[in-house]
Design an enzyme around this catalytic site. Structure first.
Site, PDB file in Angstrom:
ATOM      1  N   GLY A   1       2.525  -0.792   1.983  1.00 35.80           N
ATOM      2  CA  GLY A   1       2.971  -1.745   2.137  1.00 35.80           C
ATOM      3  C   GLY A   1       4.462  -1.908   1.492  1.00 35.80           C
ATOM      4  O   GLY A   1       5.467  -2.381   1.939  1.00 35.80           O
ATOM      5  N   THR A   2       4.685  -1.220   0.253  1.00 34.66           N
ATOM      6  CA  THR A   2       6.034  -1.204  -0.221  1.00 34.66           C
ATOM      7  C   THR A   2       6.894  -0.382   0.399  1.00 34.66           C
ATOM      8  O   THR A   2       8.061  -0.807   0.713  1.00 34.66           O
ATOM      9  CB  THR A   2       5.882  -0.455  -1.706  1.00 34.66           C
ATOM     10  OG1 THR A   2       5.081  -1.193  -2.493  1.00 34.66           O
ATOM     11  CG2 THR A   2       7.225  -0.256  -2.419  1.00 34.66           C
TER      12      THR A   2
ATOM     13  N   GLN B   1      -1.042  -9.740   1.902  1.00 30.96           N
ATOM     14  CA  GLN B   1      -2.099 -10.324   1.597  1.00 30.96           C
ATOM     15  C   GLN B   1      -2.797 -10.893   2.636  1.00 30.96           C
ATOM     16  O   GLN B   1      -4.096 -11.501   2.472  1.00 30.96           O
ATOM     17  CB  GLN B   1      -1.702 -11.479   0.376  1.00 30.96           C
ATOM     18  CG  GLN B   1      -1.405 -10.759  -0.888  1.00 30.96           C
ATOM     19  CD  GLN B   1      -2.798  -9.997  -1.491  1.00 30.96           C
ATOM     20  OE1 GLN B   1      -3.750 -10.427  -1.155  1.00 30.96           O
ATOM     21  NE2 GLN B   1      -2.374  -9.238  -2.423  1.00 30.96           N
TER      22      GLN B   1
ATOM     23  N   HIS C   1      -4.723  -0.935   2.100  1.00 34.60           N
ATOM     24  CA  HIS C   1      -5.853  -1.016   1.101  1.00 34.60           C
ATOM     25  C   HIS C   1      -6.188  -2.691   0.557  1.00 34.60           C
ATOM     26  O   HIS C   1      -6.923  -2.839  -0.036  1.00 34.60           O
ATOM     27  CB  HIS C   1      -5.299  -0.359  -0.178  1.00 34.60           C
ATOM     28  CG  HIS C   1      -4.195  -0.992  -0.944  1.00 34.60           C
ATOM     29  ND1 HIS C   1      -4.817  -1.755  -2.086  1.00 34.60           N
ATOM     30  CD2 HIS C   1      -2.979  -1.088  -0.905  1.00 34.60           C
ATOM     31  CE1 HIS C   1      -3.562  -2.176  -2.919  1.00 34.60           C
ATOM     32  NE2 HIS C   1      -2.337  -1.934  -1.901  1.00 34.60           N
TER      33      HIS C   1
ATOM     34  N   THR D   1       5.538  14.015   9.086  1.00 33.35           N
ATOM     35  CA  THR D   1       4.116  14.045   9.663  1.00 33.35           C
ATOM     36  C   THR D   1       3.249  13.130   9.514  1.00 33.35           C
ATOM     37  O   THR D   1       2.924  12.861   8.173  1.00 33.35           O
ATOM     38  CB  THR D   1       3.623  15.410   9.141  1.00 33.35           C
ATOM     39  OG1 THR D   1       4.732  16.445   9.724  1.00 33.35           O
ATOM     40  CG2 THR D   1       2.334  15.880  10.149  1.00 33.35           C
TER      41      THR D   1
ATOM     42  N   CYS E   1       2.349  -9.201 -16.764  1.00 27.71           N
ATOM     43  CA  CYS E   1       2.510  -8.143 -17.900  1.00 27.71           C
ATOM     44  C   CYS E   1       3.694  -7.610 -17.909  1.00 27.71           C
ATOM     45  O   CYS E   1       4.054  -6.401 -17.712  1.00 27.71           O
ATOM     46  CB  CYS E   1       1.233  -7.293 -17.859  1.00 27.71           C
ATOM     47  SG  CYS E   1       1.205  -6.462 -16.432  1.00 27.71           S
TER      48      CYS E   1
END
Length: 399
Positions: free
Chosen positions: A71-72, A179, A201, A237, A323
């Site tokens: 996604g990034t 999301q 993921h 690839t 954080c």
């Protein structure tokens, strides 16, 4: 026993059916999809099938799908690739203050390259006003990027309205749907988007695989330069096993979207109700109705969310407080929503998934209630001094 997993917005386990689908391509199906011999053609067929499956979930054309390393990468290509390919038209980009760092940081990089970025505010539920988008558009605007659903609060944005405004002004529209894919409908025609980010993921595929939907005719820089893979839009690839897994995950999501959504929503609502039954001072963060069916972000009055999670090893969840290198700062999302420091530091994000059970929800609510009461008794309620200096073990803000 393993902790009760309530952090599906951070990542999901790989579905066993997804594992079964990808394993042959880690063994005998090792061919390069660009090769003309049978090994390569078998791999090419597998990639084509995966593309078709994702196409079915998003309701787009197979040629509009670009497989990425996650996604990034997809967000970076959508933002930087679109900006670089269209800079002769303008250098203004509109986004929001609650975007994921995978959007905000590429935008900051673009500012260093001479682009101008406007970050729109949100209301106290994390909702973006489409009219604020309209007012922010200038003759120099080339791209609007608004996430579909927020990773911390689950608030779902009015993309169709924003997309209509973008098309009215001839501006490209991107959404980070990491999301929302697999949790709610993400039909690109209904959302009226030109580019859409997918992260495998987040819906039961492995890490390290994603995709970018690019509407036919949209001009975009390939971002990664090399050989002409993915229709010349992403060099490298193809990662065949991961692509196969993403395709299978998309197929399962399409089949289970309605049923999974209804079941998880019922569990989430039951969980929320039980928390309120067992302990006073539970405050909902995010939109009361327009949010992901699996996401519950709540604050416990008089308690620091990080401390609560540290005392409940039986539960795997995330704090709503970011954080930032241990600085004890509220997350950018909570700040943008105008959340008070007391409420913000008391927040915890619970996100449910395909494997969550009613028994786990009941047990989690009981464990949390006990620890909230104990923390309140120990500390006598959160104080300003405690917020500033006494935070312990800030929990992960992943995803």
């Amino acid at each position: 026993m393993n902790p009760i997993y309530l952090d599906y917005n951070a990542t999901t386990p790989i579905d066993p059916l997804v594992v079964d689908e990808m394993l042959p391509y880690l063994r005998e199906g090792f061919g390069n999809p660009s090769s003309n011999h049978p090994y390569g053609q078998k791999a090419r067929q597998a990639v084509d099938l995966a593309r078709a499956r994702l196409t079915s979930l998003l309701t787009c054309d197979p040629a509009e799908i670009v497989f990425t390393g996650g996604g990034t990468e997809a967000n970076n290509q959508a933002l930087i690739g679109t900006a670089l390919a269209n800079r002769e038209k303008g250098k203004h980009i509109i986004s929001t203050a609650i975007e994921h760092p995978a959007v905000l940081n590429p935008l900051r990089w673009l500012e260093g390259q001479g682009f101008t970025v406007t970050l729109l505010p949100v209301d106290d539920t994390g909702f973006v006003d489409p009219e604020a988008v309209r007012r922010a558009i200038t003759s120099d605007t080339i791209l609007i990027s608004v996430m579909h659903a927020n990773n911390e609060m689950g608030t779902i944005q009015p993309l169709a309205e924003i997309g209509a405004i973008a098309r009215e002004h001839g501006v490209l529209f991107h959404t980070d749907a990491a999301q929302s894919v697999g949790k709610v409908s993400t039909r690109v025609d209904e959302l009226r988007v030109d580019l859409l980010t997918v992260a495998g993921h987040k819906f039961y595929a492995p890490k390290g695989i994603g995709a970018l939907y690019v509407r036919r005719g949209v001009k975009i820089d390939p971002y990664l330069h090399g050989a002409g893979h993915e229709g010349g839009r992403r060099a490298g690839t193809e990662n065949v096993p991961a692509i196969v897994a993403l395709g299978k995950a998309a197929e399962l999501a399409a089949e289970r979207l309605a049923g999974d959504g209804e079941r998880v929503l019922a569990l989430r609502e039951r969980f929320h109700a039980r928390l309120r039954e067992l302990v006073d001072g539970v405050v909902l963060n995010g939109h009361p109705t327009d949010r992901l069916p699996n996401t519950l972000n709540v604050s416990f009055k008089g308690v620091v969310g990080a401390d609560l999670l540290a005392r409940t090893p039986e539960i795997a969840a995330s704090t709503g407080s970011a954080c930032h290198d241990g600085s004890g700062e509220l997350s950018g999302v909570l700040k943008a929503m105008g959340t008070s420091r007391e409420q913000g530091f008391g927040s915890v994000r619970f996100s449910l998934g395909r494997l969550t059970t009613a028994e786990e929800i009941e047990r989690a609510a009981e464990v949390i209630a006990v620890q909230v009461k104990e923390l309140r008794a120990i500390r006598g309620g959160i104080t300003h001094n405690h917020v500033e200096t006494g935070l312990s073990a800030l929990a992960s803000c992943a995803g």
